[in-house]
Motif scaffolding. Structure first.
Motif, PDB file in Angstrom:
ATOM      1  N   PHE A 130       0.809  -1.222   0.000  1.00 43.22           N
ATOM      2  CA  PHE A 130       0.000   0.000   0.000  1.00 43.22           C
ATOM      3  C   PHE A 130       0.841   1.269   0.000  1.00 43.22           C
ATOM      4  O   PHE A 130       0.424   2.281  -0.554  1.00 43.22           O
ATOM      5  CB  PHE A 130      -1.039  -0.038   1.124  1.00 43.22           C
ATOM      6  CG  PHE A 130      -2.153  -0.975   0.770  1.00 43.22           C
ATOM      7  CD1 PHE A 130      -3.180  -0.554  -0.047  1.00 43.22           C
ATOM      8  CD2 PHE A 130      -2.128  -2.306   1.160  1.00 43.22           C
ATOM      9  CE1 PHE A 130      -4.179  -1.423  -0.451  1.00 43.22           C
ATOM     10  CE2 PHE A 130      -3.119  -3.191   0.765  1.00 43.22           C
ATOM     11  CZ  PHE A 130      -4.153  -2.744  -0.039  1.00 43.22           C
ATOM     12  N   SER A 131       2.014   1.218   0.597  1.00 45.04           N
ATOM     13  CA  SER A 131       2.845   2.423   0.500  1.00 45.04           C
ATOM     14  C   SER A 131       3.238   2.628  -0.966  1.00 45.04           C
ATOM     15  O   SER A 131       3.237   3.749  -1.462  1.00 45.04           O
ATOM     16  CB  SER A 131       4.062   2.340   1.414  1.00 45.04           C
ATOM     17  OG  SER A 131       4.948   1.332   0.984  1.00 45.04           O
ATOM     18  N   ALA A 132       3.509   1.543  -1.676  1.00 39.76           N
ATOM     19  CA  ALA A 132       3.852   1.669  -3.104  1.00 39.76           C
ATOM     20  C   ALA A 132       2.670   2.244  -3.884  1.00 39.76           C
ATOM     21  O   ALA A 132       2.830   3.161  -4.702  1.00 39.76           O
ATOM     22  CB  ALA A 132       4.248   0.310  -3.668  1.00 39.76           C
ATOM     23  N   ILE A 133       1.473   1.734  -3.618  1.00 43.17           N
ATOM     24  CA  ILE A 133       0.286   2.205  -4.335  1.00 43.17           C
ATOM     25  C   ILE A 133       0.067   3.698  -4.083  1.00 43.17           C
ATOM     26  O   ILE A 133      -0.197   4.474  -5.007  1.00 43.17           O
ATOM     27  CB  ILE A 133      -0.967   1.420  -3.883  1.00 43.17           C
ATOM     28  CG1 ILE A 133      -0.871  -0.025  -4.365  1.00 43.17           C
ATOM     29  CG2 ILE A 133      -2.249   2.087  -4.381  1.00 43.17           C
ATOM     30  CD1 ILE A 133      -1.899  -0.941  -3.746  1.00 43.17           C
ATOM     31  N   PHE A 134       0.196   4.114  -2.834  1.00 44.32           N
ATOM     32  CA  PHE A 134      -0.136   5.510  -2.536  1.00 44.32           C
ATOM     33  C   PHE A 134       0.979   6.470  -2.951  1.00 44.32           C
ATOM     34  O   PHE A 134       0.706   7.633  -3.244  1.00 44.32           O
ATOM     35  CB  PHE A 134      -0.582   5.664  -1.080  1.00 44.32           C
ATOM     36  CG  PHE A 134      -1.910   4.960  -0.867  1.00 44.32           C
ATOM     37  CD1 PHE A 134      -2.995   5.265  -1.688  1.00 44.32           C
ATOM     38  CD2 PHE A 134      -2.061   3.959   0.076  1.00 44.32           C
ATOM     39  CE1 PHE A 134      -4.213   4.597  -1.554  1.00 44.32           C
ATOM     40  CE2 PHE A 134      -3.278   3.287   0.217  1.00 44.32           C
ATOM     41  CZ  PHE A 134      -4.362   3.604  -0.599  1.00 44.32           C
ATOM     42  N   ARG A 135       2.193   5.982  -3.036  1.00 41.79           N
ATOM     43  CA  ARG A 135       3.228   6.833  -3.650  1.00 41.79           C
ATOM     44  C   ARG A 135       2.929   6.999  -5.141  1.00 41.79           C
ATOM     45  O   ARG A 135       3.074   8.083  -5.699  1.00 41.79           O
ATOM     46  CB  ARG A 135       4.624   6.218  -3.461  1.00 41.79           C
ATOM     47  CG  ARG A 135       5.285   6.563  -2.138  1.00 41.79           C
ATOM     48  CD  ARG A 135       6.732   6.110  -2.111  1.00 41.79           C
ATOM     49  NE  ARG A 135       6.875   4.680  -2.282  1.00 41.79           N
ATOM     50  CZ  ARG A 135       6.800   3.786  -1.282  1.00 41.79           C
ATOM     51  NH1 ARG A 135       6.636   4.199  -0.047  1.00 41.79           N
ATOM     52  NH2 ARG A 135       6.928   2.496  -1.520  1.00 41.79           N
ATOM     53  N   ASP A 170       8.772   1.118  -7.181  1.00 44.13           N
ATOM     54  CA  ASP A 170       7.454   0.639  -6.752  1.00 44.13           C
ATOM     55  C   ASP A 170       6.864  -0.303  -7.798  1.00 44.13           C
ATOM     56  O   ASP A 170       6.227  -1.301  -7.460  1.00 44.13           O
ATOM     57  CB  ASP A 170       6.513   1.823  -6.496  1.00 44.13           C
ATOM     58  CG  ASP A 170       6.908   2.575  -5.221  1.00 44.13           C
ATOM     59  OD1 ASP A 170       7.398   1.926  -4.282  1.00 44.13           O
ATOM     60  OD2 ASP A 170       6.746   3.805  -5.178  1.00 44.13           O
ATOM     61  N   LEU A 171       7.091   0.007  -9.071  1.00 44.17           N
ATOM     62  CA  LEU A 171       6.563  -0.855 -10.135  1.00 44.17           C
ATOM     63  C   LEU A 171       7.192  -2.246 -10.093  1.00 44.17           C
ATOM     64  O   LEU A 171       6.504  -3.243 -10.289  1.00 44.17           O
ATOM     65  CB  LEU A 171       6.805  -0.211 -11.500  1.00 44.17           C
ATOM     66  CG  LEU A 171       5.791   0.862 -11.900  1.00 44.17           C
ATOM     67  CD1 LEU A 171       6.199   1.503 -13.214  1.00 44.17           C
ATOM     68  CD2 LEU A 171       4.389   0.272 -12.017  1.00 44.17           C
ATOM     69  N   VAL A 172       8.489  -2.288  -9.832  1.00 41.53           N
ATOM     70  CA  VAL A 172       9.156  -3.597  -9.757  1.00 41.53           C
ATOM     71  C   VAL A 172       8.535  -4.410  -8.623  1.00 41.53           C
ATOM     72  O   VAL A 172       8.203  -5.585  -8.781  1.00 41.53           O
ATOM     73  CB  VAL A 172      10.682  -3.422  -9.551  1.00 41.53           C
ATOM     74  CG1 VAL A 172      11.341  -4.740  -9.173  1.00 41.53           C
ATOM     75  CG2 VAL A 172      11.318  -2.841 -10.813  1.00 41.53           C
ATOM     76  N   PHE A 173       8.310  -3.746  -7.506  1.00 38.63           N
ATOM     77  CA  PHE A 173       7.692  -4.450  -6.373  1.00 38.63           C
ATOM     78  C   PHE A 173       6.277  -4.916  -6.725  1.00 38.63           C
ATOM     79  O   PHE A 173       5.907  -6.068  -6.513  1.00 38.63           O
ATOM     80  CB  PHE A 173       7.657  -3.540  -5.142  1.00 38.63           C
ATOM     81  CG  PHE A 173       6.920  -4.168  -3.999  1.00 38.63           C
ATOM     82  CD1 PHE A 173       7.549  -5.058  -3.150  1.00 38.63           C
ATOM     83  CD2 PHE A 173       5.562  -3.898  -3.805  1.00 38.63           C
ATOM     84  CE1 PHE A 173       6.850  -5.677  -2.126  1.00 38.63           C
ATOM     85  CE2 PHE A 173       4.854  -4.514  -2.782  1.00 38.63           C
ATOM     86  CZ  PHE A 173       5.504  -5.399  -1.934  1.00 38.63           C
TER      87      PHE A 173
END
Ligand code: 4AD
Ligand code: MG
Length: 510
Positions: free
Chosen positions: A161-166, A311-314
């Motif tokens: 979720f941190s990746a999504i919200f960034r 974030d995309l890689v994750f």
């Protein structure tokens, strides 16, 4: 003022002042260096003394040394903190549990472990906020997305979720960039309105009348003339109509605001509160509108590829993990590859009528595999049909145009055939409709006729009709569902997972 006499006290105060000065200096350096973990990992230098604050993801330890994975939300990566047990003692280290907020000062050293260039050798540790490991719901393990939806107040602390919200932030930024670079003005259209822009009647009422025993008129209907605004009001379903007024003055505008729909659609692509971006351009026709929509979507996807790669890689790894359980023929393309593919290829453009022919003659339809069979011209397309066109037939995003007037809104421009309107829907893989738009009916007479046919109250919308009376001109625009865009760029499959706090039927938590 500090006042002191005698040799010793002078020394103490000097030392005090010196320390205070040093800590101020350190704080300044920290500020200057902007020590977020993302910056430390990118540009940190071995041997420098730094302070960093964040939340503990995990702590694992041996007798002599503890390793703390620290994250401050600035990156998908954690900073590894190395804490000697002898230096800090078991008591303090025991407080450093998953979820606790801590501050660490120490020296950046080269990391012995793989995957990271640096780790932080702690010389001071501060527990800023404890977290009871027995009670903290976010454990360092894989939680289901359903569970995390119920923990929407804590889920931003997870990697996913941190990746999504960034990425959500990055896309907001990219949207404003895109329009600003092209001379569009951002307009704040009202959230409370008295009109139904889409004419679909799916509105949330805004009222201060008492729920019980509200005043009624002679016919027994609620008397909104006694309400706060002196008339019935609702939350907006679209900023388009007001956007059009501004396009008739500033030429190119866009809105970007919250949008509310009381449709009872409990699907993975519908929210009761979502965000929509609506550009509106004077002197634009349907062709220009399609070009703008395609350029816009490609720009946003490229922006994500250029600015959000970590974030995309994750997220790509996360999606691949999830897809493992699906049969091979149902797996979607790898996330980053899919984004590149869409950014680099032309969208397919065809009319609704052409699409209906393709759908009608498809094996799917003939074998009765569509839940809603296609009988012919006039059928409203369901998401299964949109996805068939995009994922099976063309394997590319599709822009469908010129829909039958019966299934589209009153403001769309009538085509010369008198049957279809200059509408366009952009359809994306996995999502279906991501953009809906049209050239607008600028001819007063035709617009009024359509409003009459569709029972749109003209008396209340004289302000809208005025733009057709005074300096009316061809114009066009569209609406991009922000969360649908986010579904696409993050590879998430449920729209509730790309908005901080989802509002859906029977769900208004937090
Ligand atoms: O197609 P829609 O209803 O178009 C309009 O509202 C126009 N006034 C736009 C315009 O021409 N200015 O909605 C536009 C987009 C859809 O394509 C979809 O992406 C999104 O908004 N959308 C929703 N997203 C999430 N939840 C919902 N309930 C949505 N309804 C529409
Ligand atoms: Mg639509």
């Amino acid at each position: 003022m500090v006042c002191c006499r005698g040799k010793n006290s002078t020394f103490v105060i000097r030392k005090f002042i010196r320390m205070d000065y040093l800590s101020i200096l350190q704080a300044r350096i920290n500020k200057m260096k902007n020590l977020r973990i993302v910056d430390i990992l990118k540009t940190g230098q071995v041997g420098t003394q730094i302070t960093v604050k964040g939340w503990v993801r995990t702590r694992r330890g041996s007798k002599n040394v503890n390793f703390i994975a620290l994250n401050d939300g600035s990156t998908i990566h954690n900073l590894q903190v190395v804490a000697e047990v002898e230096l800090f003692g078991e008591e303090l280290l025991k407080l450093i549990n998953t979820g606790a907020a801590i501050g660490v000062t120490g020296k950046l050293v080269e990391s012995a472990g793989s995957g990271q260039s640096f780790e932080l050798q702690a010389s001071a540790l501060e527990v800023i906020g404890v977290s009871d490991p027995e009670k903290y719901p976010i454990q360092p393990k894989r939680h289901s997305l359903e569970f995390l939806r119920e923990m929407a107040h804590l889920r931003p602390r997870t990697a996913t979720f941190s990746a999504i919200f960034r990425m959500r932030h990055a896309m907001i930024f990219a949207i404003h960039n895109f329009f600003n670079e092209r001379g569009f003005y951002n307009v704040h259209t009202p959230i409370i309105t008295s009109s139904d822009a889409e004419g679909a009647g799916e509105m949330f009422r805004v009222s201060t009348l008492p729920a019980k025993d509200a005043p009624v008129d002679e016919d027994g209907n609620v008397d909104y003339s006694q309400d706060f605004f002196g008339k019935a009001a609702n939350l907006t379903v679209s900023g388009q109509l007001e956007g059009e007024l501004f396009a008739m003055a500033l030429s190119r505008i866009y809105t970007f605001g919250p949008t509310f729909r009381a449709e009872n659609s409990n699907t993975s692509r519908h929210l009761a509160e979502f965000w929509m971006i609506e550009p509106e351009v004077a002197f634009f026709d349907l062709q220009d509108n399609m070009d703008l929509a395609e350029e816009f979507l490609k720009y946003l996807i490229r922006y994500a590829l250029d600015h959000c790669m970590d974030d995309l890689v994750f997220l790509s790894g996360r999606l691949a993990e999830e897809e493992k359980n699906k049969p091979a023929d149902q797996r979607s393309m790898e996330l980053i590859e899919k984004l590149r593919f869409v950014a680099d290829n032309d969208f397919v453009r065809l009319t609704y009528t052409e699409a209906i022919e393709i759908l009608k003659n498809s094996k799917q339809n003939k074998k009765g595999k569509f839940q809603y069979p296609i009988t012919g011209y006039g059928t409203d397309l369901q998401s299964e049909h949109e996805r068939f066109l995009v994922e099976v037939e063309f394997k590319k995003p599709v822009i469908l145009t010129n829909y039958p007037k019966e299934i589209k809104a009153f403001y769309m421009r009538m085509d010369d055939n008198g049957k279809t309107v200059s509408a366009m829907d952009v359809l994306f893989p996995q999502i279906g409709e991501i953009i809906g738009g049209s050239q607008r009916e600028e001819r007063l007479e035709l617009l009024e006729r359509r409003m009459d046919e569709m029972n749109i109250p003209k008396e209340d919308m004289q302000w809208y009709l005025d733009t057709r009376r005074f300096g009316g001109c061809p114009h066009a625009g569209f609406g991009l569902g922000f969360e649908r865009l986010l579904l696409f760029v993050t590879g998430m499959t449920n729209i509730r997972d790309v908005i901080p706090f989802a509002r859906t039927p029977k769900n208004c938590e937090f």
